[in-house]
Design a protein around this motif. Structure first.
Motif, PDB file in Angstrom:
ATOM      1  N   ALA A 168       8.864   3.600  -0.892  1.00 62.52           N
ATOM      2  CA  ALA A 168       7.946   4.218   0.065  1.00 62.52           C
ATOM      3  C   ALA A 168       7.059   3.177   0.730  1.00 62.52           C
ATOM      4  CB  ALA A 168       7.092   5.283  -0.635  1.00 62.52           C
ATOM      5  N   VAL A 169       6.490   2.269  -0.048  1.00 68.16           N
ATOM      6  CA  VAL A 169       5.608   1.265   0.547  1.00 68.16           C
ATOM      7  C   VAL A 169       6.412   0.217   1.316  1.00 68.16           C
ATOM      8  CG1 VAL A 169       5.481  -0.361  -1.413  1.00 68.16           C
ATOM      9  CG2 VAL A 169       3.524  -0.080   0.103  1.00 68.16           C
ATOM     10  N   LEU A 250      -0.081   2.515  -8.441  1.00 66.09           N
ATOM     11  CA  LEU A 250      -0.154   1.290  -7.653  1.00 66.09           C
ATOM     12  C   LEU A 250       0.417   1.502  -6.258  1.00 66.09           C
ATOM     13  CD1 LEU A 250      -0.677  -1.725  -7.311  1.00 66.09           C
ATOM     14  CD2 LEU A 250       1.546  -2.154  -8.405  1.00 66.09           C
ATOM     15  N   GLU A 251       1.561   2.168  -6.167  1.00 67.89           N
ATOM     16  CA  GLU A 251       2.173   2.357  -4.847  1.00 67.89           C
ATOM     17  C   GLU A 251       1.310   3.257  -3.974  1.00 67.89           C
ATOM     18  OE1 GLU A 251       6.535   2.891  -2.874  1.00 67.89           O
ATOM     19  OE2 GLU A 251       6.151   4.005  -4.728  1.00 67.89           O
ATOM     20  N   GLY A 252       0.718   4.294  -4.554  1.00 71.12           N
ATOM     21  CA  GLY A 252      -0.193   5.132  -3.782  1.00 71.12           C
ATOM     22  C   GLY A 252      -1.371   4.345  -3.253  1.00 71.12           C
ATOM     23  N   LEU A 253      -1.910   3.447  -4.092  1.00 73.78           N
ATOM     24  CA  LEU A 253      -3.018   2.597  -3.657  1.00 73.78           C
ATOM     25  C   LEU A 253      -2.567   1.666  -2.537  1.00 73.78           C
ATOM     26  CD1 LEU A 253      -5.674   0.862  -5.806  1.00 73.78           C
ATOM     27  CD2 LEU A 253      -4.243  -0.563  -4.357  1.00 73.78           C
ATOM     28  N   LEU A 254      -1.360   1.106  -2.655  1.00 75.87           N
ATOM     29  CA  LEU A 254      -0.849   0.215  -1.609  1.00 75.87           C
ATOM     30  C   LEU A 254      -0.642   0.955  -0.295  1.00 75.87           C
ATOM     31  CD1 LEU A 254       1.742  -1.819  -3.716  1.00 75.87           C
ATOM     32  CD2 LEU A 254      -0.442  -2.662  -2.820  1.00 75.87           C
ATOM     33  N   GLN A 290       8.888  -8.099  -6.925  1.00 76.22           N
ATOM     34  CA  GLN A 290       9.806  -7.407  -6.026  1.00 76.22           C
ATOM     35  C   GLN A 290       9.442  -7.600  -4.556  1.00 76.22           C
ATOM     36  OE1 GLN A 290      11.172  -3.426  -6.808  1.00 76.22           O
ATOM     37  NE2 GLN A 290      10.400  -3.455  -8.913  1.00 76.22           N
ATOM     38  N   GLY A 291       8.342  -8.291  -4.293  1.00 76.08           N
ATOM     39  CA  GLY A 291       7.908  -8.480  -2.916  1.00 76.08           C
ATOM     40  C   GLY A 291       7.266  -7.252  -2.316  1.00 76.08           C
ATOM     41  N   ALA A 292       6.789  -6.333  -3.167  1.00 78.75           N
ATOM     42  CA  ALA A 292       6.210  -5.080  -2.671  1.00 78.75           C
ATOM     43  C   ALA A 292       4.693  -5.070  -2.716  1.00 78.75           C
ATOM     44  CB  ALA A 292       6.750  -3.904  -3.495  1.00 78.75           C
ATOM     45  N   GLU A 348      -4.738  10.357 -10.238  1.00 75.23           N
ATOM     46  CA  GLU A 348      -3.721  11.359  -9.918  1.00 75.23           C
ATOM     47  C   GLU A 348      -3.516  11.490  -8.415  1.00 75.23           C
ATOM     48  OE1 GLU A 348      -2.618  16.095 -10.450  1.00 75.23           O
ATOM     49  OE2 GLU A 348      -4.343  15.284 -11.536  1.00 75.23           O
ATOM     50  N   THR A 349      -4.590  11.400  -7.642  1.00 75.42           N
ATOM     51  CA  THR A 349      -4.462  11.511  -6.190  1.00 75.42           C
ATOM     52  C   THR A 349      -3.526  10.436  -5.647  1.00 75.42           C
ATOM     53  OG1 THR A 349      -6.758  12.281  -6.151  1.00 75.42           O
ATOM     54  CG2 THR A 349      -5.754  11.698  -4.049  1.00 75.42           C
ATOM     55  N   PHE A 350      -3.774   9.187  -6.021  1.00 75.75           N
ATOM     56  CA  PHE A 350      -2.901   8.100  -5.565  1.00 75.75           C
ATOM     57  C   PHE A 350      -1.475   8.286  -6.078  1.00 75.75           C
ATOM     58  CE2 PHE A 350      -6.679   5.173  -4.824  1.00 75.75           C
ATOM     59  CZ  PHE A 350      -6.444   5.056  -3.460  1.00 75.75           C
ATOM     60  N   ALA A 351      -1.330   8.749  -7.321  1.00 78.95           N
ATOM     61  CA  ALA A 351       0.006   8.862  -7.921  1.00 78.95           C
ATOM     62  C   ALA A 351       0.885   9.872  -7.196  1.00 78.95           C
ATOM     63  CB  ALA A 351      -0.122   9.233  -9.397  1.00 78.95           C
ATOM     64  N   TRP A 352       0.288  10.880  -6.548  1.00 77.71           N
ATOM     65  CA  TRP A 352       1.087  11.869  -5.825  1.00 77.71           C
ATOM     66  C   TRP A 352       1.579  11.357  -4.468  1.00 77.71           C
ATOM     67  CZ3 TRP A 352       3.684  15.530  -7.755  1.00 77.71           C
ATOM     68  CH2 TRP A 352       3.221  16.279  -8.837  1.00 77.71           C
TER      69      TRP A 352
END
Length: 445
Positions: A168-169, A250-254, A290-292, A348-352
């Motif tokens: 996604a990111v 982490l991905e939600g934060l990114l 992973q370069g993400a 939880e917000t970021f994780a969704w």
């Protein structure tokens, strides 16, 4: 930072001496009073030598139900039989292990040994006494790590099935690089709006609006912060998300950082969550490999204190000050960390967000019960057969949630519920309503 320097010193020595505080002030080139005001505020710091073994027993509601008062009494009796400075025991606020109550920790600080804190859960008073005796003898039982209690249930939130690719990111970042318009950002904001994702830390604000407000706030330098200082007694859902799905947080934060144009990010985690801290740091390293990792992100370990869970108090800590909540306005969206626009969301917000970005807002909103849309996590504890963290559709009734947790244990009758930790109080089984009695088990969540 002052806080991080004091954490380092205390980890090495077990406490902060006057000489340590003065040396820290000199190294950091700050006045000594600044170091003192930080060290004296947070419960995670101590300025006197610790005992060899410091036992802390949770005294909040779920552990109290499971006999923590008697457990603490057994530990206190052991203290009385030991020489001064060898053992201490005290009651503390929630340790975040309400699903395995009662919970206790033992911090061991002996000369010639690496310091460490051991977690033990679900012990009887006699069992806790035996644990402490074994620790004093130098043969501590294996601690009860959080990772050993995974129930095996799959969660819909994890779009990667436990094997994160950060798709996604990656896609979002690539689209931002290739275009000159706001198309990708507008599309993600619209997905969040359609999903109806709310802040899952308690306030319940609209996520898409907060993200839009920070995006349009004036200023070139912006930040993104995830609040993982989960300290409300009876609440432990973020503990499991940080343990099992740190890559989603982490991905939600990114994604949030890319949305607002952030330069840096932080994941703020309570210090009692040692495994979760390491899992998040490992996720950051993996994303970088992973370069993400599209901008720098680091874990910030809380120096302790219930008030740190309040978002403006947390920002004060990140600015190296005492956790004293700010007056509002201005809001963090315009004047947050270092007086810059800052996006703050709960774990939880970021994780969704990765699931919504991947599957669409309609998918999330379509997970429903009783007319309400979306999925969410609940911490279920107390007199149920299977306490734990449950992912359920919004609108599920309290009775149905209890049924998912195995129903009431040992045939105990349901009498009352604390729906929001101790700050929410207790609701009895039956309430007086305008049209007659209301059964709380039939209430949608």
């Amino acid at each position: 930072m002052i806080i991080e320097e004091l954490q380092r010193l205390q980890h090495e020595r077990g406490f902060l001496s006057r000489e340590d505080l003065a040396a820290a002030a000199a190294r950091l080139a700050v006045p000594l009073y600044r170091v003192h005001e930080v060290a004296s505020f947070f419960p995670g710091f101590r300025t006197t030598p610790p005992p060899e073994v410091q036992v802390r027993v949770c005294r909040d509601m779920t552990c109290r139900l499971r006999g923590s008062a008697a457990l603490l009494g057994e530990c206190a009796a052991l203290v009385a039989a030991q020489p001064s400075g060898r053992l201490a025991a005290e009651g503390v606020s929630c340790l975040g292990r309400c699903d395995r109550a009662p919970a206790m920790t033992a911090a061991v600080q002996r000369a010639g040994e690496a310091p460490g804190t051991l977690l033990y859960t679900g012990r009887t008073p006699a069992g806790a006494r035996d644990v402490v005796r074994a620790i004093l003898d130098g043969t501590p039982p294996p601690p009860d790590d959080d990772s050993r209690d995974h129930d095996g249930r799959a969660w819909q939130i994890d779009v990667y099935g436990g094997r994160p690719t950060y798709a996604a990111v990656r896609d979002f970042a690539a689209r931002l690089r290739s275009g000159r318009d706001e198309g990708p950002r507008q599309e993600l904001i619209e997905r969040l709006r359609v999903a109806g994702l709310l802040g899952m830390g308690g306030a319940g604000g609209r996520t898409h609006k907060k993200w839009s407000d920070v995006r349009t706030a004036a200023g070139e330098e912006k930040y993104v912060v995830c609040c993982g200082d989960e300290s409300e007694p009876g609440t432990f859902k973020d503990r499991e998300l940080l343990l099992r799905t740190p890559h989603l947080v982490l991905e939600g934060l990114l994604l949030g950082g890319l949305m607002i144009g952030a330069r840096r990010g932080w994941v703020y985690i309570r210090h009692e969550y040692a495994e979760q801290i390491e899992r998040m740091r490992a996720a950051i390293r993996d994303a970088e490999a992973q370069g993400a990792l599209v901008f720098p992100v680091e874990v910030f370990v809380s120096p302790g204190g219930y008030i740190c869970g309040e978002q403006t108090a947390m920002i004060e800590v990140l600015e190296d000050r005492r956790a004293e909540p700010r007056n509002r306005p201005p809001e963090l969206q315009t004047n947050g960390l270092r007086d810059r626009p800052t996006l703050v969301n709960n774990v939880e917000t970021f994780a969704w967000v990765p699931a919504i970005a991947t599957r669409g807002g309609e998918w999330f909103a379509g997970q429903r019960a009783a007319g309400l849309g979306g999925l969410r996590f609940f911490s279920v504890r107390g007199d149920v057969a299977a306490p734990g963290v449950y992912e359920v559709p919004s609108g599920l009734t309290l009775g149905a949630l209890i049924a998912r947790a195995g129903g009431m244990r040992d045939g105990v009758a349901f009498k009352a519920v604390a729906p929001s930790g101790t700050s929410g109080g207790f609701l009895p089984r039956v309430l007086d309503g305008p049209d007659g009695p209301l059964d709380v088990l039939e209430w949608p969540l």
